[in-house]
Design an enzyme around this catalytic site. Structure first.
Site, PDB file in Angstrom:
ATOM      1  CG  LEU A  13     -24.244  35.077   1.348  1.00 17.69           C
ATOM      2  CD1 LEU A  13     -24.508  36.546   1.530  1.00 17.69           C
ATOM      3  CD2 LEU A  13     -24.872  33.994   2.392  1.00 17.69           C
TER       4      LEU A  13
ATOM      5  CG  LEU B 232     -19.324  22.197   6.219  1.00 13.09           C
ATOM      6  CD1 LEU B 232     -18.803  23.229   6.975  1.00 13.09           C
ATOM      7  CD2 LEU B 232     -20.674  21.603   6.520  1.00 13.09           C
TER       8      LEU B 232
ATOM      9  CB  SER C 153     -25.361  20.341  -1.622  1.00 10.55           C
ATOM     10  OG  SER C 153     -26.447  21.045  -1.483  1.00 10.55           O
TER      11      SER C 153
ATOM     12  CB  THR D  97     -21.866  13.341   0.069  1.00 13.24           C
ATOM     13  OG1 THR D  97     -23.083  12.476  -0.034  1.00 13.24           O
ATOM     14  CG2 THR D  97     -20.956  13.302  -1.027  1.00 13.24           C
ATOM     15  CG  ASP D  98     -23.997   8.697   2.051  1.00 18.43           C
ATOM     16  OD1 ASP D  98     -24.345   9.656   1.071  1.00 18.43           O
ATOM     17  OD2 ASP D  98     -24.929   7.938   2.493  1.00 18.43           O
ATOM     18  CD  GLU D  99     -25.659  11.592  -3.192  1.00 21.24           C
ATOM     19  OE1 GLU D  99     -25.564  11.814  -4.473  1.00 21.24           O
ATOM     20  OE2 GLU D  99     -26.753  12.113  -2.507  1.00 21.24           O
TER      21      GLU D  99
ATOM     22  CE1 TYR E 197     -23.113  17.319  -3.552  1.00 20.93           C
ATOM     23  CE2 TYR E 197     -24.042  15.035  -3.509  1.00 20.93           C
ATOM     24  CZ  TYR E 197     -23.378  16.360  -2.850  1.00 20.93           C
ATOM     25  OH  TYR E 197     -23.159  16.207  -1.561  1.00 20.93           O
TER      26      TYR E 197
ATOM     27  CE  LYS F 107     -19.008  17.100  -1.243  1.00 23.63           C
ATOM     28  NZ  LYS F 107     -18.497  18.254  -0.483  1.00 23.63           N
TER      29      LYS F 107
ATOM     30  CE  LYS G 229     -30.180  19.384  -1.570  1.00 20.63           C
ATOM     31  NZ  LYS G 229     -29.320  20.117  -0.493  1.00 20.63           N
ATOM     32  CG  LEU G 230     -38.106  13.336   0.089  1.00 20.96           C
ATOM     33  CD1 LEU G 230     -38.903  13.405  -1.192  1.00 20.96           C
ATOM     34  CD2 LEU G 230     -37.572  12.004   0.447  1.00 20.96           C
TER      35      LEU G 230
ATOM     36  NE  ARG H  89     -30.661   8.856  -1.728  1.00 27.29           N
ATOM     37  CZ  ARG H  89     -30.663   8.023  -2.741  1.00 27.29           C
ATOM     38  NH1 ARG H  89     -30.738   6.624  -2.293  1.00 27.29           N
ATOM     39  NH2 ARG H  89     -30.836   8.370  -3.857  1.00 27.29           N
TER      40      ARG H  89
ATOM     41  CG  ASP I  62     -36.534   7.017 -10.552  1.00 30.05           C
ATOM     42  OD1 ASP I  62     -36.584   7.779  -9.773  1.00 30.05           O
ATOM     43  OD2 ASP I  62     -36.384   5.912 -10.529  1.00 30.05           O
TER      44      ASP I  62
ATOM     45  CE1 TYR J 279     -40.180  17.191  -7.668  1.00 25.71           C
ATOM     46  CE2 TYR J 279     -39.335  19.336  -7.732  1.00 25.71           C
ATOM     47  CZ  TYR J 279     -39.116  18.199  -7.102  1.00 25.71           C
ATOM     48  OH  TYR J 279     -38.365  17.821  -6.331  1.00 25.71           O
TER      49      TYR J 279
HETATM   50  P1  NAD Z   1     -26.305  23.787   1.089  1.00 30.18           P
HETATM   51  O1  NAD Z   1     -26.641  23.837  -0.223  1.00 30.18           O
HETATM   52  O2  NAD Z   1     -27.223  23.715   1.911  1.00 30.18           O
HETATM   53  O3  NAD Z   1     -25.047  24.780   1.311  1.00 30.18           O
HETATM   54  C1  NAD Z   1     -24.039  25.034   0.520  1.00 30.18           C
HETATM   55  C2  NAD Z   1     -23.336  26.404   0.920  1.00 30.18           C
HETATM   56  O4  NAD Z   1     -22.202  26.605   0.430  1.00 30.18           O
HETATM   57  C3  NAD Z   1     -24.372  27.524   0.739  1.00 30.18           C
HETATM   58  O5  NAD Z   1     -24.519  28.620   1.798  1.00 30.18           O
HETATM   59  C4  NAD Z   1     -23.856  28.304  -0.430  1.00 30.18           C
HETATM   60  O6  NAD Z   1     -23.991  29.928  -0.422  1.00 30.18           O
HETATM   61  C5  NAD Z   1     -22.383  27.977  -0.112  1.00 30.18           C
HETATM   62  N1  NAD Z   1     -21.512  28.071  -1.632  1.00 30.18           N
HETATM   63  C6  NAD Z   1     -21.775  27.236  -2.562  1.00 30.18           C
HETATM   64  N2  NAD Z   1     -20.999  27.687  -3.539  1.00 30.18           N
HETATM   65  C7  NAD Z   1     -20.098  28.397  -2.853  1.00 30.18           C
HETATM   66  C8  NAD Z   1     -18.728  28.954  -3.439  1.00 30.18           C
HETATM   67  N3  NAD Z   1     -18.325  28.691  -4.822  1.00 30.18           N
HETATM   68  N4  NAD Z   1     -18.095  29.818  -2.593  1.00 30.18           N
HETATM   69  C9  NAD Z   1     -18.503  29.852  -1.159  1.00 30.18           C
HETATM   70  N5  NAD Z   1     -19.689  29.578  -0.770  1.00 30.18           N
HETATM   71  C10 NAD Z   1     -20.606  28.510  -1.652  1.00 30.18           C
HETATM   72  O7  NAD Z   1     -25.375  22.377   1.556  1.00 30.18           O
HETATM   73  P2  NAD Z   1     -25.514  21.515   2.617  1.00 30.18           P
HETATM   74  O8  NAD Z   1     -26.633  20.362   2.382  1.00 30.18           O
HETATM   75  O9  NAD Z   1     -25.550  22.231   3.817  1.00 30.18           O
HETATM   76  O10 NAD Z   1     -24.091  20.669   2.494  1.00 30.18           O
HETATM   77  C11 NAD Z   1     -23.034  21.009   3.081  1.00 30.18           C
HETATM   78  C12 NAD Z   1     -21.715  20.357   2.866  1.00 30.18           C
HETATM   79  O11 NAD Z   1     -22.162  18.837   3.294  1.00 30.18           O
HETATM   80  C13 NAD Z   1     -21.507  19.855   1.251  1.00 30.18           C
HETATM   81  O12 NAD Z   1     -20.143  19.896   1.246  1.00 30.18           O
HETATM   82  C14 NAD Z   1     -22.017  18.608   0.867  1.00 30.18           C
HETATM   83  O13 NAD Z   1     -21.619  17.877   0.035  1.00 30.18           O
HETATM   84  C15 NAD Z   1     -22.093  17.874   2.154  1.00 30.18           C
HETATM   85  N6  NAD Z   1     -23.013  16.986   2.596  1.00 30.18           N
HETATM   86  C16 NAD Z   1     -24.483  17.204   2.665  1.00 30.18           C
HETATM   87  C17 NAD Z   1     -25.380  16.001   3.015  1.00 30.18           C
HETATM   88  C18 NAD Z   1     -26.626  16.479   2.953  1.00 30.18           C
HETATM   89  O14 NAD Z   1     -27.658  15.742   3.365  1.00 30.18           O
HETATM   90  N7  NAD Z   1     -27.292  17.616   2.827  1.00 30.18           N
HETATM   91  C19 NAD Z   1     -24.750  14.843   3.425  1.00 30.18           C
HETATM   92  C20 NAD Z   1     -23.420  14.726   3.350  1.00 30.18           C
HETATM   93  C21 NAD Z   1     -22.523  15.717   2.937  1.00 30.18           C
HETATM   94  O1  DAU Z   2     -26.181  11.088   0.903  1.00 30.06           O
HETATM   95  C1  DAU Z   2     -25.911  12.313   1.170  1.00 30.06           C
HETATM   96  C2  DAU Z   2     -26.708  13.367   0.285  1.00 30.06           C
HETATM   97  O2  DAU Z   2     -28.000  13.168   0.553  1.00 30.06           O
HETATM   98  C3  DAU Z   2     -25.903  14.724   0.116  1.00 30.06           C
HETATM   99  O3  DAU Z   2     -24.537  14.570  -0.401  1.00 30.06           O
HETATM  100  C4  DAU Z   2     -26.656  15.612  -0.766  1.00 30.06           C
HETATM  101  O4  DAU Z   2     -26.208  17.243  -0.905  1.00 30.06           O
HETATM  102  C5  DAU Z   2     -28.084  15.581  -0.342  1.00 30.06           C
HETATM  103  O5  DAU Z   2     -28.941  16.549  -1.449  1.00 30.06           O
HETATM  104  C6  DAU Z   2     -28.679  14.199  -0.186  1.00 30.06           C
HETATM  105  O6  DAU Z   2     -28.846  13.567  -1.741  1.00 30.06           O
HETATM  106  P1  DAU Z   2     -30.218  13.008  -2.096  1.00 30.06           P
HETATM  107  O7  DAU Z   2     -30.421  13.076  -3.484  1.00 30.06           O
HETATM  108  O8  DAU Z   2     -30.329  11.525  -1.605  1.00 30.06           O
HETATM  109  O9  DAU Z   2     -31.335  13.764  -1.339  1.00 30.06           O
HETATM  110  P2  DAU Z   2     -32.908  14.501  -1.848  1.00 30.06           P
HETATM  111  O10 DAU Z   2     -33.400  15.130  -0.732  1.00 30.06           O
HETATM  112  O11 DAU Z   2     -32.575  15.259  -3.111  1.00 30.06           O
HETATM  113  O12 DAU Z   2     -33.514  13.147  -2.095  1.00 30.06           O
HETATM  114  C7  DAU Z   2     -33.795  11.929  -1.123  1.00 30.06           C
HETATM  115  C8  DAU Z   2     -34.473  10.940  -1.990  1.00 30.06           C
HETATM  116  O13 DAU Z   2     -35.672  11.338  -2.289  1.00 30.06           O
HETATM  117  C9  DAU Z   2     -33.652  10.331  -3.309  1.00 30.06           C
HETATM  118  O14 DAU Z   2     -33.827   8.888  -3.355  1.00 30.06           O
HETATM  119  C10 DAU Z   2     -34.471  11.235  -4.248  1.00 30.06           C
HETATM  120  C11 DAU Z   2     -35.974  11.191  -3.684  1.00 30.06           C
HETATM  121  N1  DAU Z   2     -36.866  12.362  -3.936  1.00 30.06           N
HETATM  122  C12 DAU Z   2     -36.297  13.710  -3.851  1.00 30.06           C
HETATM  123  C13 DAU Z   2     -36.886  14.763  -4.239  1.00 30.06           C
HETATM  124  C14 DAU Z   2     -36.529  16.272  -4.183  1.00 30.06           C
HETATM  125  C15 DAU Z   2     -38.066  12.303  -4.507  1.00 30.06           C
HETATM  126  O15 DAU Z   2     -38.703  11.123  -4.488  1.00 30.06           O
HETATM  127  N2  DAU Z   2     -38.850  13.211  -4.735  1.00 30.06           N
HETATM  128  C16 DAU Z   2     -38.409  14.506  -4.652  1.00 30.06           C
HETATM  129  O16 DAU Z   2     -39.067  15.476  -5.101  1.00 30.06           O
END
Ligand code: NAD
Ligand code: DAU
Length: 354
Positions: free
Chosen positions: A40, A86, A90, A135-137, A160, A164, A199-200, A224, A290, A351
């Site tokens: 949490l 998971l 992130s 993640t694909d990153e 990040y 990963k 997130k965006l 993306r 940026d 911001y």
């Molecule tokens: P999120 O940040 O919404 O959630 C992460 C969760 O992990 C939270 O509930 C947090 O409390 C918990 N957490 C963090 N540190 C912890 C710790 N030390 N011990 C126990 N719990 C902990 O993340 P998300 O976007 O749901 O991503 C989940 C997983 O999927 C991650 O591993 C991320 O790398 C991967 N992923 C995310 C995306 C995306 O677009 N969001 C895409 C591909 C992969």
């Molecule tokens: O590709 C998978 C990944 O996608 C996950 O592993 C990450 O956990 C997740 O956060 C996400 O990463 P991104 O950096 O791509 O997501 P984000 O939503 O932060 O940004 C999406 C795109 O938008 C990126 O090119 C940055 C841009 N952006 C983001 C924010 C927060 C903006 O232009 N303005 C913003 O305010």
């Protein structure tokens, strides 16, 4: 025939994707105990899984994956035979400002979890599974052509993604060295209900409601590959049941968008829903400084999961965006709950002060 696991441990289940995965597993495995372990952090929220409270096959444990003693006690008590991992830090922008916590949770935490699995599973590694969600990153940034595939070399570029990538390498190393039975999946960008508004997409929806600027980094030309979160959760369930041990699966929806086009589309759909008589939302789009080291393009070739496991996303982008906007409109209380003082400080720093 998929293996039956009496007790399944899911980490990070109070986060965005984790909450959808926990929900799907609780419904799909009524004969299994689903244990949701989450620290949490600011990103974890029990409101994301409030509907599961009281279900007989669901249990929540607040713990840190870096805390070996607590993990040990949990394994002693519940003897999980499968782990879906998971829990992670992130958000890329946070990793730029504060990398250490990413190394701690994503690398050390993942290693602690695998150590405990090996300790408790001992020699008997049949019918065990450590499923690592990544993640694909980790593959870095693409130019205008080409796709990430399972064999693409790793080239992470942010703290990040480097953390990963390190975790992915360690999972494979534990498989190779100690025989840990593992699967890894690497997914593209998710969106949908319960995503934290850093997130965006949820950040823009929250700003649309409050008529604040929609901050697009640089010229908005970064690309993306977007996937609705429920489609990702279904892919995880499919891989959990039918994926091959030692394999990697890339998950994506063949759905690439330039950021500026995505934010415009979001505005158009928001204006169509027209919740408060708002219109001309595109006028709120503002180009801002940026992200340092901003990856240009991510794009997944999902052929392996499509052909081997028959998975395909169900949700179109317009439908997913509409459902997501509507969810945030219907859940303003949830949004207010997560937009705390800490979030306001983060927002100001990210911001308004740069
Ligand atoms: P999120 O940040 O919404 O959630 C992460 C969760 O992990 C939270 O509930 C947090 O409390 C918990 N957490 C963090 N540190 C912890 C710790 N030390 N011990 C126990 N719990 C902990 O993340 P998300 O976007 O749901 O991503 C989940 C997983 O999927 C991650 O591993 C991320 O790398 C991967 N992923 C995310 C995306 C995306 O677009 N969001 C895409 C591909 C992969
Ligand atoms: O590709 C998978 C990944 O996608 C996950 O592993 C990450 O956990 C997740 O956060 C996400 O990463 P991104 O950096 O791509 O997501 P984000 O939503 O932060 O940004 C999406 C795109 O938008 C990126 O090119 C940055 C841009 N952006 C983001 C924010 C927060 C903006 O232009 N303005 C913003 O305010």
């Amino acid at each position: 025939m998929p293996t039956h696991h009496s007790n399944i441990l899911i980490t990070g289940g109070a986060g965005f994707i984790g909450s959808h995965v926990v929900r799907l597993f609780v419904h799909n495995f009524p004969e299994s105990q689903i244990i949701n372990l989450d620290k949490l952090t600011y990103a974890g929220n029990l409101a994301n899984v409030a509907d599961l409270e009281g279900k007989p096959n669901y249990l929540f444990v607040q713990a840190d994956i870096c805390d070996a003693q607590t993990l040990d006690a949990l394994f002693e008590r519940w003897k999980p035979t499968a782990v879906v991992h998971l829990a992670a830090e992130s958000h890329v922008d946070r990793s730029i400002h504060e990398p250490n916590v990413f190394l701690q949770t994503n690398i050390i935490g993942t290693t602690q979890l695998m150590n405990v699995c090996l300790k408790h599973w001992g020699e008997n590694l049949s019918n065990k599974l450590f499923y690592h969600i990544s993640t694909d990153e980790v593959y870095g940034s693409l130019g205008p052509e080409g796709y990430f595939r399972e064999e693409t070399p790793y080239a992470p570029q942010s703290p990040y993604s480097a953390s990963k990538a390190a975790a992915d390498h360690l999972v494979r190393a534990f498989g190779n060295t100690y025989g840990l039975p593992f699967i890894i999946s690497n997914c593209s960008n998710n969106y949908g209900p319960y995503q934290f508004p850093e997130k965006l997409i949820p950040l823009c929806i929250n700003n649309l409601v409050h008529r604040r600027p929609l901050p697009v980094y640089g010229k908005g030309e970064n690309i993306r590959d977007w996937l609705y979160v429920e489609d990702h959760a279904e892919a995880i369930l499919t891989i959990f049941q039918h994926g091959r041990l030692g394999h990697t699966y890339l998950i994506g929806g063949r759905n690439e968008w330039r950021n500026i086009d995505l934010v415009r589309r979001l505005c158009q759909i928001y204006d169509t829903i027209n919740p408060f008589g708002h219109r001309d939302s595109e006028k709120l789009i503002t180009f801002v400084k940026d992200r340092p080291g901003h990856d240009l393009r991510y794009a997944i070739d999902p052929t392996k999961i499509e052909q081997e496991l028959g998975w395909k996303p169900r949700t179109t982008m317009d439908d997913g965006l509409r459902r997501t906007i509507q969810w945030y409109l219907d859940n303003q209380k949830w949004l207010q709950g997560v937009v705390s003082c800490a979030y306001r400080d983060y927002y100001r720093q990210m911001y308004e002060e740069r």
